[in-house]
Design a protein around this motif. Structure first.
Motif, PDB file in Angstrom:
ATOM      1  N   UNK A 401       0.823  -1.213   0.000  1.00 37.84           N
ATOM      2  CA  UNK A 401       0.000   0.000   0.000  1.00 37.84           C
ATOM      3  C   UNK A 401       0.859   1.266   0.000  1.00 37.84           C
ATOM      4  N   UNK A 402       1.906   1.272   0.827  1.00 35.52           N
ATOM      5  CA  UNK A 402       2.769   2.455   0.908  1.00 35.52           C
ATOM      6  C   UNK A 402       3.514   2.688  -0.405  1.00 35.52           C
ATOM      7  N   UNK A 403       4.027   1.631  -1.011  1.00 33.93           N
ATOM      8  CA  UNK A 403       4.792   1.778  -2.251  1.00 33.93           C
ATOM      9  C   UNK A 403       3.916   2.266  -3.394  1.00 33.93           C
ATOM     10  N   UNK A 404       2.661   1.870  -3.408  1.00 34.15           N
ATOM     11  CA  UNK A 404       1.751   2.307  -4.469  1.00 34.15           C
ATOM     12  C   UNK A 404       1.402   3.782  -4.324  1.00 34.15           C
ATOM     13  N   UNK A 405       1.216   4.243  -3.083  1.00 35.81           N
ATOM     14  CA  UNK A 405       0.641   5.570  -2.881  1.00 35.81           C
ATOM     15  C   UNK A 405       1.572   6.632  -2.271  1.00 35.81           C
ATOM     16  N   UNK A 410       3.194  12.311  -1.565  1.00 36.59           N
ATOM     17  CA  UNK A 410       4.084  13.366  -1.060  1.00 36.59           C
ATOM     18  C   UNK A 410       4.459  14.328  -2.189  1.00 36.59           C
ATOM     19  N   UNK A 411       4.800  13.788  -3.347  1.00 35.04           N
ATOM     20  CA  UNK A 411       5.180  14.637  -4.475  1.00 35.04           C
ATOM     21  C   UNK A 411       4.010  15.523  -4.901  1.00 35.04           C
ATOM     22  N   UNK A 412       2.796  14.969  -4.863  1.00 35.06           N
ATOM     23  CA  UNK A 412       1.618  15.735  -5.292  1.00 35.06           C
ATOM     24  C   UNK A 412       1.340  16.935  -4.400  1.00 35.06           C
ATOM     25  N   UNK A 413       1.804  16.882  -3.153  1.00 39.23           N
ATOM     26  CA  UNK A 413       1.544  17.962  -2.204  1.00 39.23           C
ATOM     27  C   UNK A 413       2.604  19.059  -2.223  1.00 39.23           C
ATOM     28  N   UNK A 414       3.696  18.830  -2.975  1.00 42.79           N
ATOM     29  CA  UNK A 414       4.799  19.797  -2.951  1.00 42.79           C
ATOM     30  C   UNK A 414       5.298  20.223  -4.332  1.00 42.79           C
ATOM     31  N   UNK A 415       4.953  19.485  -5.387  1.00 48.30           N
ATOM     32  CA  UNK A 415       5.573  19.741  -6.703  1.00 48.30           C
ATOM     33  C   UNK A 415       4.504  19.999  -7.742  1.00 48.30           C
ATOM     34  N   UNK A 416       4.563  21.150  -8.400  1.00 48.77           N
ATOM     35  CA  UNK A 416       3.536  21.501  -9.375  1.00 48.77           C
ATOM     36  C   UNK A 416       3.695  20.797 -10.718  1.00 48.77           C
ATOM     37  N   UNK A 462       8.389   8.430 -10.746  1.00 50.83           N
ATOM     38  CA  UNK A 462       7.380   9.495 -10.773  1.00 50.83           C
ATOM     39  C   UNK A 462       7.981  10.823 -11.225  1.00 50.83           C
ATOM     40  N   UNK A 463       9.122  11.183 -10.672  1.00 56.76           N
ATOM     41  CA  UNK A 463       9.768  12.467 -11.001  1.00 56.76           C
ATOM     42  C   UNK A 463      10.274  12.480 -12.439  1.00 56.76           C
ATOM     43  N   UNK A 464      10.959  11.414 -12.845  1.00 52.81           N
ATOM     44  CA  UNK A 464      11.532  11.362 -14.197  1.00 52.81           C
ATOM     45  C   UNK A 464      10.434  11.419 -15.261  1.00 52.81           C
ATOM     46  N   UNK A 465       9.403  10.609 -15.103  1.00 52.81           N
ATOM     47  CA  UNK A 465       8.322  10.583 -16.096  1.00 52.81           C
ATOM     48  C   UNK A 465       7.589  11.926 -16.130  1.00 52.81           C
TER      49      UNK A 465
END
Length: 489
Positions: A401-405, A410-416, A462-465
């Motif tokens: 569950x943690x690896x999926x979400x 975290x990235x969605x809350x800090x990176x536009x 997530x970041x690279x893509x």
């Protein structure tokens, strides 16, 4: 049948089912059923968050670990506390605000609305992860309940598991999120008080703390230190492995959804303090149970049975019945949250989006309840057929569950710059890594569980893509991120 033992359990079950029926009044809308109308207090949020996450691990898995490892087991709890602290400090306030900004009722719906892309694959991966890992997680809770009821009452584990599955599913059907949170709150209070009482009682029964330490040292001196006699790279590997268990509690749907529902983000700090206080008391109580259990029951075959055996052999039937209620409350506080999360995901993110786009709120709530029953049945089957340790199946399900979400959250809350493709790739890579890691490296779980490498890989992907793709709504998202980071009164 000892009715003095059984009476507190029956009364407790009647009580929590009553809470579910009472909470039915909050379920007349989708937001009411899924989030309790976003009106949960800091106390209810804190206790339900803490004990929807700790599950049967505390009084079954951790007690057995303490029996086997002594003070070294506390590295695990330090890791978990770091995970809880990270969630409160870096996730709680922002996800509370952002989920309301975009009008998200479910965890999956938040990701879809946050990136504003093609939602189909996000919904599919999210639903797959939640059903697969939560069925395993709930199954482990029901199996733990079966172990306890089998030991205490001599009832067939099959019957005990089925009874537990029916009760948990029943009050989830009626009470929705409000019912689950309120029962988690009362169950959590009982866990804190009951575990502390049992731990202190067992230490006194064993002759006091000094006597316990002396007898443990006589049997195995390594169990009086936090190193188990290890040193150098071996000790470092052990400590690192246990500390990193905490990353597996970050971003799990059934925990994190609590932050969606708290009445205001200004309540987050208070909720954080309550959570860590409640968990610390419970940890120490469970430690005392396991450590004194090594002295009182030195020849026990399976240390994970310390808790129910101690109740049967050491305590008055009324107290034993109360403590069994505490334990059942602990495992159900996790199981009910996961059932509700799975049901909400299917109804909101699959049924409404692909099967009946014009479904009314009443129909969505009905479909949620139907899927809760389906997942409840699947979890009961897992519990009946499961042969793995409660501790390790809980660790594995949490890792999935943690690896999926967690990384995409975290990235969605800090990176536009986060994009739809980035979320899809991150979720999928995290999910796959957990499954593959379990297959190719099962023998090094005590050094590094599936969660850490899976979360790291998911974050990088997530970041690279996202950098390779475009976010067309970046100006709007920057505005939302700025609003989400503020404290709302």
């Amino acid at each position: 049948m000892n009715w003095m033992l059984l009476a507190p359990i029956i009364l407790y079950f009647v009580f929590i089912v009553g809470i579910g029926v009472y909470s039915y009044r909050f379920t007349d809308s989708r937001e009411g059923f899924h989030l309790g109308g976003r009106k949960m207090s800091s106390w209810v949020t804190a206790i339900s968050y803490a004990f929807s996450g700790m599950s049967a691990f505390v009084l079954i898995g951790f007690v057995g670990m303490v029996y086997t490892m002594g003070p070294s087991s506390f590295y695990t709890l330090i890791g978990y506390n770091l995970g809880f602290a990270f969630s409160y400090l870096f996730i709680a306030k922002r996800i509370r605000n952002y989920s309301e900004i975009v009008g998200a009722y479910t965890y999956t719906d938040y990701f879809v609305k946050r990136v504003r892309g093609n939602a189909h694959i996000i919904r599919a991966i999210s639903a797959l992860s939640i059903v697969v890992f939560m069925s395993a997680y709930v199954g482990s809770q029901l199996a733990a309940g079966g172990m306890t009821i089998e030991t205490v009452f001599g009832v067939s584990p099959l019957v005990a598991i089925i009874i537990a599955g029916i009760v948990v599913t029943f009050y989830c059907l009626f009470g929705g999120f409000a019912g689950v949170s309120l029962t988690d709150y009362f169950q959590g209070i009982l866990v804190v008080i009951g575990t502390a009482i049992l731990g202190i009682y067992m230490i006194i029964h064993a002759g006091g703390w000094s006597e316990v330490v002396a007898q443990v040292a006589a049997s195995d001196a390594s169990l009086t230190t936090a190193s188990m006699g290890a040193g150098g790279s071996t000790l470092f590997g052990m400590i690192f492995g246990f500390l990193t268990l905490g990353v597996a509690i970050i971003g799990r749907p059934h925990d994190t959804i609590r932050f969606f529902a708290i009445s205001s983000s200004s309540e987050i700090k208070k909720s954080f303090a309550i959570t860590l206080t409640a968990l610390s008391i419970t940890y120490w109580g469970a430690f005392l149970v396991g450590y004194s259990g090594r002295v009182i029951f030195p020849a026990i075959e399976n240390p994970e049975y310390i808790f129910p055996i101690a109740l049967v052999e050491l305590t008055h039937p009324l107290f034993a019945g109360f403590m069994i209620s505490v334990f059942l409350g602990l495992l159900m506080s996790t199981a009910d949250s996961q059932l509700l999360s799975a049901g909400s995901t299917f109804a909101e993110d699959i049924y409404k989006k692909y099967i009946d786009k014009n479904a009314s709120d009443k129909r969505i709530v009905m479909v949620t309840r139907l899927f809760i029953v389906i997942v409840g049945i699947l979890s009961t089957v897992v519990a009946i057929t499961n042969t793995t340790s409660i501790f390790w199946i809980t660790v594995y399900a949490s890792a999935g569950l943690a690896a999926t979400f967690a990384p995409v959250l975290v990235i969605s809350l800090y990176w536009d710059r986060l994009t739809n493709a980035g979320v899809v790739s991150g979720m999928l890579s995290g999910f796959i890594t957990v499954v593959v890691w379990k297959s190719i490296a099962p023998e090094i779980s005590w050094i590094m569980t599936e969660a850490l490498p899976a979360i790291f890989i998911s974050a990088i992907v997530t970041i690279v893509v996202s950098l390779l793709t475009k976010q067309p709504h970046i100006e709007r998202i920057r505005y939302e991120l700025d609003r989400a980071k503020k404290t709302w009164a």
